[in-house]
Design a protein around this motif. Structure first.
Motif, PDB file in Angstrom:
ATOM      1  N   UNK A   1       0.413  -1.322  -0.367  1.00  0.00           N
ATOM      2  CA  UNK A   1      -0.162  -0.357  -0.047  1.00  0.00           C
ATOM      3  C   UNK A   1       0.614   0.865  -0.226  1.00  0.00           C
ATOM      4  N   UNK A   2       1.947   1.291   0.338  1.00  0.00           N
ATOM      5  CA  UNK A   2       3.097   2.214   0.412  1.00  0.00           C
ATOM      6  C   UNK A   2       3.779   2.859  -1.099  1.00  0.00           C
ATOM      7  N   UNK A   3       3.364   1.595  -1.927  1.00  0.00           N
ATOM      8  CA  UNK A   3       4.212   1.863  -3.384  1.00  0.00           C
ATOM      9  C   UNK A   3       2.976   2.535  -3.976  1.00  0.00           C
ATOM     10  N   UNK A   4       3.182   3.561  -4.885  1.00  0.00           N
ATOM     11  CA  UNK A   4       2.424   4.407  -5.788  1.00  0.00           C
ATOM     12  C   UNK A   4       2.323   3.481  -7.472  1.00  0.00           C
ATOM     13  N   UNK A   5       1.606   3.235  -8.015  1.00  0.00           N
ATOM     14  CA  UNK A   5       1.317   2.816  -9.010  1.00  0.00           C
ATOM     15  C   UNK A   5       2.458   2.946  -9.934  1.00  0.00           C
ATOM     16  N   UNK A   6       2.337   4.702  -9.578  1.00  0.00           N
ATOM     17  CA  UNK A   6       4.124   4.909 -10.839  1.00  0.00           C
ATOM     18  C   UNK A   6       5.267   4.461 -10.477  1.00  0.00           C
ATOM     19  N   UNK A   7       5.810   4.169  -9.534  1.00  0.00           N
ATOM     20  CA  UNK A   7       6.440   3.252  -9.077  1.00  0.00           C
ATOM     21  C   UNK A   7       6.801   2.390 -10.084  1.00  0.00           C
ATOM     22  N   UNK A   8       5.948   1.956  -9.797  1.00  0.00           N
ATOM     23  CA  UNK A   8       5.722   0.388 -10.286  1.00  0.00           C
ATOM     24  C   UNK A   8       6.091   0.223 -12.123  1.00  0.00           C
ATOM     25  N   UNK A   9       5.149   1.238 -12.300  1.00  0.00           N
ATOM     26  CA  UNK A   9       5.037   1.011 -14.365  1.00  0.00           C
ATOM     27  C   UNK A   9       6.237   1.879 -14.626  1.00  0.00           C
ATOM     28  N   UNK A  10       7.034   2.837 -13.890  1.00  0.00           N
ATOM     29  CA  UNK A  10       8.711   2.945 -14.003  1.00  0.00           C
ATOM     30  C   UNK A  10       9.171   2.229 -13.930  1.00  0.00           C
ATOM     31  N   UNK A  11       9.320   1.854 -13.325  1.00  0.00           N
ATOM     32  CA  UNK A  11      10.488  -0.538 -13.034  1.00  0.00           C
ATOM     33  C   UNK A  11       9.711  -0.248 -14.143  1.00  0.00           C
ATOM     34  N   UNK A  12       8.556  -1.262 -14.846  1.00  0.00           N
ATOM     35  CA  UNK A  12       8.371  -1.273 -15.641  1.00  0.00           C
ATOM     36  C   UNK A  12       8.633  -0.970 -17.212  1.00  0.00           C
ATOM     37  N   UNK A  13       8.961   0.025 -17.486  1.00  0.00           N
ATOM     38  CA  UNK A  13       8.753   0.626 -18.131  1.00  0.00           C
ATOM     39  C   UNK A  13      10.320   0.945 -18.455  1.00  0.00           C
ATOM     40  N   UNK A  14      11.371   1.672 -17.139  1.00  0.00           N
ATOM     41  CA  UNK A  14      12.472   1.653 -17.236  1.00  0.00           C
ATOM     42  C   UNK A  14      13.786  -0.229 -17.868  1.00  0.00           C
ATOM     43  N   UNK A  15      12.979  -1.506 -16.711  1.00  0.00           N
ATOM     44  CA  UNK A  15      13.892  -2.119 -17.024  1.00  0.00           C
ATOM     45  C   UNK A  15      13.182  -3.391 -18.247  1.00  0.00           C
ATOM     46  N   UNK A  16      12.315  -3.350 -18.660  1.00  0.00           N
ATOM     47  CA  UNK A  16      11.576  -4.133 -19.499  1.00  0.00           C
ATOM     48  C   UNK A  16      11.212  -3.429 -20.741  1.00  0.00           C
ATOM     49  N   UNK A  17      11.598  -1.771 -20.833  1.00  0.00           N
ATOM     50  CA  UNK A  17      11.430  -1.141 -22.459  1.00  0.00           C
ATOM     51  C   UNK A  17       9.765  -1.426 -22.868  1.00  0.00           C
ATOM     52  N   UNK A  18       8.361  -1.706 -20.968  1.00  0.00           N
ATOM     53  CA  UNK A  18       7.451  -1.462 -21.678  1.00  0.00           C
ATOM     54  C   UNK A  18       6.801  -0.099 -21.855  1.00  0.00           C
ATOM     55  N   UNK A  19       5.095  -0.409 -22.851  1.00  0.00           N
ATOM     56  CA  UNK A  19       5.015   1.232 -22.431  1.00  0.00           C
ATOM     57  C   UNK A  19       4.444   1.593 -22.255  1.00  0.00           C
ATOM     58  N   UNK A  20       3.396   2.493 -21.822  1.00  0.00           N
ATOM     59  CA  UNK A  20       2.585   3.043 -20.676  1.00  0.00           C
ATOM     60  C   UNK A  20       1.073   1.606 -20.572  1.00  0.00           C
ATOM     61  N   UNK A  21       0.896   2.169 -21.676  1.00  0.00           N
ATOM     62  CA  UNK A  21      -0.183   1.120 -21.611  1.00  0.00           C
ATOM     63  C   UNK A  21      -0.178  -0.410 -21.734  1.00  0.00           C
ATOM     64  N   UNK A  22       1.105  -1.368 -21.682  1.00  0.00           N
ATOM     65  CA  UNK A  22       1.468  -2.224 -21.545  1.00  0.00           C
ATOM     66  C   UNK A  22       1.944  -2.511 -20.151  1.00  0.00           C
ATOM     67  N   UNK A  23       2.932  -1.365 -19.371  1.00  0.00           N
ATOM     68  CA  UNK A  23       3.282  -2.014 -18.144  1.00  0.00           C
ATOM     69  C   UNK A  23       1.497  -1.591 -17.097  1.00  0.00           C
ATOM     70  N   UNK A  24       0.890  -0.677 -17.394  1.00  0.00           N
ATOM     71  CA  UNK A  24      -0.559  -0.372 -16.658  1.00  0.00           C
ATOM     72  C   UNK A  24      -0.757  -2.233 -16.778  1.00  0.00           C
ATOM     73  N   UNK A  25      -1.117  -2.968 -17.836  1.00  0.00           N
ATOM     74  CA  UNK A  25      -1.540  -4.401 -18.075  1.00  0.00           C
ATOM     75  C   UNK A  25      -1.539  -4.784 -16.813  1.00  0.00           C
ATOM     76  N   UNK A  26       0.296  -4.825 -16.410  1.00  0.00           N
ATOM     77  CA  UNK A  26       0.910  -5.771 -16.059  1.00  0.00           C
ATOM     78  C   UNK A  26       0.865  -5.655 -14.317  1.00  0.00           C
ATOM     79  N   UNK A  27       0.467  -4.537 -14.032  1.00  0.00           N
ATOM     80  CA  UNK A  27      -0.037  -2.838 -12.988  1.00  0.00           C
ATOM     81  C   UNK A  27      -1.244  -3.785 -12.478  1.00  0.00           C
ATOM     82  N   UNK A  28      -2.162  -3.823 -13.204  1.00  0.00           N
ATOM     83  CA  UNK A  28      -3.427  -4.480 -13.240  1.00  0.00           C
ATOM     84  C   UNK A  28      -3.410  -6.524 -12.656  1.00  0.00           C
TER      85      UNK A  28
END
Length: 72
Positions: A38-65
């Motif tokens: 609960x202390x982690x924001x969605x942006x932290x997770x999506x930024x990690x996915x974008x930076x480490x795995x070169x996912x676009x925003x929509x794809x990072x949000x799908x993993x977050x979902x």
């Protein structure tokens, strides 16, 4: 694009399934005891996915979902 198409594209690009990402997120502390930290924001997770795995925003949000329980 359907949710499943996002997941399929992510798997094709990275070789990883949502469960693989969930394991990696657990190792990073984004998921604790199978639930989103609960202390982690969605942006932290999506930024990690974008930076480490070169996912676009929509794809990072799908993993977050998937971390939130979405399966289809």
């Amino acid at each position: 694009m359907s949710f499943q198409a996002y997941i399929d594209n992510i798997h094709q690009k990275t070789g990883k399934t949502p469960e693989d990402f969930k394991q990696l997120a657990t190792e990073k502390g984004f998921i604790v005891d199978g639930e989103l930290n609960k202390s982690v924001k969605a942006t932290e997770i999506t930024n990690w996915l974008k930076n480490d795995f070169e996912l676009g925003h929509g794809h990072a949000m799908a993993i977050y979902a998937t971390f939130k329980g979405k399966t289809s």
